[in-house]
Write an enzyme that holds these catalytic residues in place. Sequence first.
Site, short mmCIF file in Angstrom:
data_model
loop_
_atom_site.label_atom_id
_atom_site.label_comp_id
_atom_site.label_asym_id
_atom_site.label_seq_id
_atom_site.Cartn_x
_atom_site.Cartn_y
_atom_site.Cartn_z
N GLU A 265 1.04 -1.03 -0.02
CA GLU A 265 0.13 0.09 -0.11
C GLU A 265 0.97 1.16 -0.02
OE1 GLU A 265 -1.30 3.13 1.78
OE2 GLU A 265 -2.30 1.79 3.27
N CYS A 302 -2.48 8.04 4.82
CA CYS A 302 -2.68 7.55 3.53
C CYS A 302 -3.87 7.95 3.08
CB CYS A 302 -2.21 6.16 3.30
SG CYS A 302 -3.08 5.07 4.49
P1 NAP Z 1 9.38 3.39 3.60
O1 NAP Z 1 10.35 4.47 3.42
O2 NAP Z 1 8.80 3.22 2.39
O3 NAP Z 1 9.62 2.41 4.87
C1 NAP Z 1 8.51 1.38 5.16
C2 NAP Z 1 9.39 0.33 5.60
O4 NAP Z 1 9.90 -0.39 4.35
C3 NAP Z 1 10.75 0.41 6.49
O5 NAP Z 1 10.63 -0.64 7.34
C4 NAP Z 1 11.83 0.58 5.56
O6 NAP Z 1 12.86 0.14 6.06
C5 NAP Z 1 11.29 -0.53 4.56
N1 NAP Z 1 12.09 -0.24 3.21
C6 NAP Z 1 11.72 0.91 2.35
N2 NAP Z 1 12.58 1.01 1.31
C7 NAP Z 1 13.13 -0.54 1.24
C8 NAP Z 1 14.22 -0.91 0.29
N3 NAP Z 1 14.37 -0.42 -0.57
N4 NAP Z 1 14.42 -2.32 0.64
C9 NAP Z 1 14.03 -2.71 1.66
N5 NAP Z 1 13.23 -2.33 2.86
C10 NAP Z 1 12.97 -0.90 2.41
O7 NAP Z 1 8.01 4.39 4.39
P2 NAP Z 1 7.95 5.27 5.81
O8 NAP Z 1 9.12 5.21 6.48
O9 NAP Z 1 6.74 4.87 6.42
O10 NAP Z 1 7.76 6.61 5.34
C11 NAP Z 1 8.40 7.24 4.43
C12 NAP Z 1 7.57 7.91 3.30
O11 NAP Z 1 6.80 6.95 2.96
C13 NAP Z 1 6.84 9.02 3.84
O12 NAP Z 1 7.42 10.23 3.71
C14 NAP Z 1 5.59 9.08 3.02
O13 NAP Z 1 5.82 9.75 1.55
C15 NAP Z 1 5.29 7.76 2.81
N6 NAP Z 1 4.32 6.78 3.45
C16 NAP Z 1 3.29 6.73 2.88
C17 NAP Z 1 2.15 6.10 3.27
C18 NAP Z 1 0.99 5.65 2.67
O14 NAP Z 1 0.14 5.12 3.29
N7 NAP Z 1 0.55 6.36 1.30
C19 NAP Z 1 2.19 5.69 4.82
C20 NAP Z 1 3.43 5.86 5.42
C21 NAP Z 1 4.53 6.59 4.62
P3 NAP Z 1 14.21 1.30 6.32
O15 NAP Z 1 13.68 2.39 6.38
O16 NAP Z 1 14.83 0.25 7.53
O17 NAP Z 1 14.96 0.45 5.31
#
Ligand code: NAP
Length: 524
Positions: A265, A302
């Site tokens: 998601e 989200c």
């Molecule tokens: P994220 O950066 O996508 O990370 C979510 C999880 O996935 C973390 O545990 C992260 O671990 C892991 N992950 C991310 N990229 C990865 C990769 N390339 N390989 C392996 N694991 C990976 O999301 P977030 O930390 O929740 O928030 C960052 C951004 O996500 C926000 O600024 C926002 O834009 C977006 N977000 C969107 C929603 C939605 O529902 N639309 C919700 C929350 C966040 P590590 O960080 O340890 O690598």
Amino acid sequence: MKITGDMLIGASAVRGTDATLRAFDPARNADLEPAFGGGGAAEVARACELAEAAFDDYRHAPLETRAQFLEAIADNITALGDTLIERAMAESALPKARLEGERARTVGQLRLFASLVREGRWLCATLDSAQPDRKPLPRSDLRLQKIPVGPVAVFGASNFPLAFSVAGGDTASAFAAGCPVVVKSHPAHLGTSELVGRAVQKAVADSGLPEGTFSLVVGAGNAIGEALVAHPAIQAVGFTGSRRGGLALVDIAAKRPVPIPVFAEMSSVNPVFALPGALAARGDTLAAGYIDSVTLGVGQFCTNPGLVIGLADPDLDDFIDNAAAAIEKKSTQTMLTAGIAAAYEDGVKQRDASAKRIATGEKSEASSGALPALYRVSAEEFLAKPQLAEEIFGPTSVIVICRDEDEMILVARGLEGQLTATLLMEQDDVELARRLLPVLERKAGRILANGFPTGVEVSYAMVHGGPYPATSDSRSTSVGAMAIERFLRPVCYQDLPAALLPEALADDNPLSLWRLRDGQLGPN
Ligand code: NAP
């Protein structure tokens, strides 16, 4: 319960030695104790091997044991009391009432899946009787049920440290399906994750289930998550987070020798169509409700309404003025992490280059803060600049002004996939809404009227999903009872002797399931 900074691998607490991680308090701008030991591929392999070893015993445990296990997790989370809430507050800067509500939602979600497990409709038990005398060819006895896919990897979201994390919707639905789960702890709430992880670990032991039913791994950077998705024991992935993160996992999963599904998601701007009758009747209340929804939880939902689409007329002008006045009263609030705050600031800076900012919130001294911002553009500009339709995670939104109804339909048709689409309407808007509806059905997982999309009920009919990029697979949901479908697959048993048939498909229906028997649905 004490937070130790260990990983939970099966029944053991394991100290990672590959890296040291610390949780962070974004409101106080300070590290939190204790330090966590980050693991790597070796710990992931151990957790996945245990999950694989647990799979057959767990999936074959009586459904009542599975349901009681889910309820035990709910009880153990509740028993953590204020320790859990206080830690989650420190790690997320979210207010107490919000986190208490989120805990209630998490516990309620686990209980919903417990009752779903007992009820058994998700097994889709289906029996087609043999027709030995059918001409020209006899028909075999055919029976179908759904079985769990195997161990599932779960990546929780930063913005719901309880409801979309260690024991959140992905984990609850995977457990309900009969899948062991390996969770990768979110770095933004390491302590909260450990506390909830220990609640799950205790429920596994108290329910007499194999230790590999649940593990929680912690690591620095992407490597641990990559190793988890790549591990051959993992058969599906649940993820909530950024589009970039979700797509990275989809890519790893697709390149495995045995590819697996990733239910990610990711991003959505949740368009709201403000129709003329509604704006004429109650534009001022709608403007206030809209801005409350945009700024709720510092816009870190989200389902945040990042886009409002209206028809050029004086009522829309009034709506815009009222929305601008309302956002000016909203002040800077601390975001979940410094990284998310920096991404928001950068996103807003880029938006300033492509749209007219019409109002800004009140500045305060909150650390890692996000200043609310409201924009307006013409539909023509909007259609010419696809970046205006991209999600900026935080308290900001764009109002798009359309010349006429045809242009509004054009804007709707041009949208990417969404979690939600909203119609603000009155009786005299029905004809326009009727034109929009078939377009919106193709774009969104949930269509709502006269509300705002923030707030996702956990129930049987909820859909929290939608076409790409809202999710990587639009055929299911990550919230609500149907989420279980992601972790099941059908198996057909042809002419199997009664002694070998699963209980759900036995002639005398010992589980008292509703089954489709020769085309008739009932307790047969
Ligand atoms: P994220 O950066 O996508 O990370 C979510 C999880 O996935 C973390 O545990 C992260 O671990 C892991 N992950 C991310 N990229 C990865 C990769 N390339 N390989 C392996 N694991 C990976 O999301 P977030 O930390 O929740 O928030 C960052 C951004 O996500 C926000 O600024 C926002 O834009 C977006 N977000 C969107 C929603 C939605 O529902 N639309 C919700 C929350 C966040 P590590 O960080 O340890 O690598």
